[in-house]
Design a protein around this motif. Structure first.
Motif, mmCIF file in Angstrom:
data_model
loop_
_atom_site.group_PDB
_atom_site.id
_atom_site.type_symbol
_atom_site.label_atom_id
_atom_site.label_comp_id
_atom_site.label_asym_id
_atom_site.label_seq_id
_atom_site.Cartn_x
_atom_site.Cartn_y
_atom_site.Cartn_z
ATOM 1 N N ALA A 36 0.832 -1.202 0.000
ATOM 2 C CA ALA A 36 0.000 0.000 0.000
ATOM 3 C C ALA A 36 0.868 1.255 0.000
ATOM 4 C CB ALA A 36 -0.933 -0.005 1.203
ATOM 5 N N ARG A 37 1.918 1.256 0.853
ATOM 6 C CA ARG A 37 2.817 2.410 0.888
ATOM 7 C C ARG A 37 3.556 2.577 -0.434
ATOM 8 N NH1 ARG A 37 3.800 0.285 6.086
ATOM 9 N NH2 ARG A 37 5.727 -0.727 5.348
ATOM 10 N N LYS A 38 3.934 1.453 -1.021
ATOM 11 C CA LYS A 38 4.629 1.494 -2.308
ATOM 12 C C LYS A 38 3.728 2.082 -3.382
ATOM 13 C CE LYS A 38 6.940 -1.478 -5.688
ATOM 14 N NZ LYS A 38 7.312 -2.857 -6.044
ATOM 15 N N HIS A 39 2.468 1.680 -3.390
ATOM 16 C CA HIS A 39 1.517 2.190 -4.374
ATOM 17 C C HIS A 39 1.259 3.682 -4.167
ATOM 18 C CE1 HIS A 39 0.709 -1.930 -5.632
ATOM 19 N NE2 HIS A 39 0.001 -1.441 -6.640
ATOM 20 N N ILE A 40 1.215 4.102 -2.913
ATOM 21 C CA ILE A 40 1.015 5.531 -2.633
ATOM 22 C C ILE A 40 2.139 6.352 -3.252
ATOM 23 C CG2 ILE A 40 1.028 7.268 -0.799
ATOM 24 C CD1 ILE A 40 -0.501 5.293 0.940
ATOM 25 N N LEU A 41 3.365 5.884 -3.096
ATOM 26 C CA LEU A 41 4.513 6.589 -3.684
ATOM 27 C C LEU A 41 4.434 6.583 -5.207
ATOM 28 C CD1 LEU A 41 7.428 5.320 -1.387
ATOM 29 C CD2 LEU A 41 6.337 7.565 -1.373
ATOM 30 N N GLU A 42 3.993 5.469 -5.781
ATOM 31 C CA GLU A 42 3.883 5.382 -7.237
ATOM 32 C C GLU A 42 2.785 6.303 -7.757
ATOM 33 O OE1 GLU A 42 3.329 1.193 -7.606
ATOM 34 O OE2 GLU A 42 5.452 0.812 -8.029
ATOM 35 N N SER A 95 -11.172 6.337 -7.235
ATOM 36 C CA SER A 95 -12.106 5.435 -7.919
ATOM 37 C C SER A 95 -11.417 4.346 -8.726
ATOM 38 C CB SER A 95 -13.011 6.243 -8.866
ATOM 39 O OG SER A 95 -12.232 6.885 -9.869
ATOM 40 N N VAL A 96 -10.123 4.536 -9.016
ATOM 41 C CA VAL A 96 -9.455 3.599 -9.912
ATOM 42 C C VAL A 96 -9.211 2.239 -9.248
ATOM 43 C CG1 VAL A 96 -7.048 4.118 -9.319
ATOM 44 C CG2 VAL A 96 -7.648 3.532 -11.671
ATOM 45 N N ASN A 97 -9.228 2.177 -7.930
ATOM 46 C CA ASN A 97 -9.000 0.890 -7.246
ATOM 47 C C ASN A 97 -10.065 -0.147 -7.582
ATOM 48 O OD1 ASN A 97 -6.640 1.690 -5.911
ATOM 49 N ND2 ASN A 97 -7.804 2.646 -4.261
ATOM 50 N N LEU A 98 -11.240 0.347 -7.971
ATOM 51 C CA LEU A 98 -12.314 -0.594 -8.324
ATOM 52 C C LEU A 98 -11.987 -1.353 -9.603
ATOM 53 C CD1 LEU A 98 -15.397 1.701 -7.578
ATOM 54 C CD2 LEU A 98 -14.430 -0.095 -6.126
ATOM 55 N N ARG A 99 -11.023 -0.847 -10.387
ATOM 56 C CA ARG A 99 -10.662 -1.527 -11.638
ATOM 57 C C ARG A 99 -10.053 -2.905 -11.358
ATOM 58 N NH1 ARG A 99 -10.004 2.886 -15.255
ATOM 59 N NH2 ARG A 99 -11.418 4.511 -14.482
ATOM 60 N N ALA A 100 -9.545 -3.086 -10.125
ATOM 61 C CA ALA A 100 -8.920 -4.367 -9.781
ATOM 62 C C ALA A 100 -9.918 -5.509 -9.877
ATOM 63 C CB ALA A 100 -8.331 -4.300 -8.373
ATOM 64 N N VAL A 108 -1.721 1.160 -13.324
ATOM 65 C CA VAL A 108 -1.595 1.323 -14.780
ATOM 66 C C VAL A 108 -2.754 2.154 -15.324
ATOM 67 C CG1 VAL A 108 -1.594 0.109 -16.990
ATOM 68 C CG2 VAL A 108 -0.291 -0.810 -15.065
ATOM 69 N N GLU A 109 -3.952 1.882 -14.834
ATOM 70 C CA GLU A 109 -5.119 2.645 -15.255
ATOM 71 C C GLU A 109 -4.989 4.115 -14.854
ATOM 72 O OE1 GLU A 109 -8.167 1.359 -16.866
ATOM 73 O OE2 GLU A 109 -6.563 -0.031 -17.390
#
Length: 204
Positions: A36-42, A95-100, A108-109
């Motif tokens: 989660a922390r890694k994704h936040i930085l990305e 909202s993009v997390n729902l793409r999972a 990527v989205e």
């Protein structure tokens, strides 16, 4: 497991199976938190990259545009769309997390749609700048025309006042050696030597 083994709630857990289960669960949770922390930085890297590009262009306008007004028009357009873009990117991120659920990588989205939104913002900025500059130029032209008309009116008024205060003197010709100047009559020959009557030549 504690219930099936008959352990009390305040009893120390010494069973190795339970201990290993807790350690495994803790490891999984820590791994999720790390991801989660890694994704936040990305995610932050995406908006930081866009922010860098935007402010480089904004600084170019600040330092490279000599006209204070064509500059204010550009900055106002850029700032307005940038604030709106940040709000849209924040909404996209939530909202993009729902793409999972559709087997698509949310990051990527986010990068793909964020880039499209950034390009749309740039196009909108350019369009608004062109429209505002055109309006500004038109207003300047109208203002300049009005000033020109006022100046012309002032010249005409001044000329009329001068004419009223200092009417032209009637034309005179020399009557000959030692004679006084004589007023030219309408039917007299014109003083210019054209052999025409004064009223049909310089007396028109």
């Amino acid at each position: 497991m504690m219930g099936r083994m008959g352990l009390e709630e305040d009893e120390a857990i010494e069973n190795k199976l339970i201990t290993r289960s807790l350690e495994s669960a803790q490891s999984r949770i820590e791994g999720l938190n790390f991801d989660a922390r890694k994704h936040i930085l990305e995610y932050d890297d995406v908006i930081n990259y866009q922010r860098k590009i935007f402010y480089e262009r904004r600084n170019q306008v600040l330092s490279g545009e000599p006209d204070i007004k064509v500059r204010d028009i550009k900055l106002q357009s850029m700032d307005m769309f940038w604030v709106d873009h940040l709000e849209q990117m924040d909404y996209l991120r939530s909202s993009v997390n729902l793409r999972a659920y559709g087997q698509r990588d949310p990051l990527v989205e986010y990068k793909r749609e964020g880039l499209q939104m950034f390009k749309q913002m740039e196009a909108s900025i350019e369009q608004m700048i062109e429209e505002n500059l055109a309006k500004f130029a038109e207003n300047q032209k109208i203002s300049g025309d009005q000033t020109s008309i006022q100046n012309q009116a002032m010249k005409i008024t001044t000329s009329n006042n001068n004419f009223s205060n200092n009417p032209p003197s009637p034309p005179y010709i020399k009557g000959g050696t030692g004679q006084e100047h004589t007023k030219v009559g309408r039917n007299d020959p014109c003083w210019c030597g054209s052999n025409k009557k004064f009223k049909k030549c310089h007396g028109k």
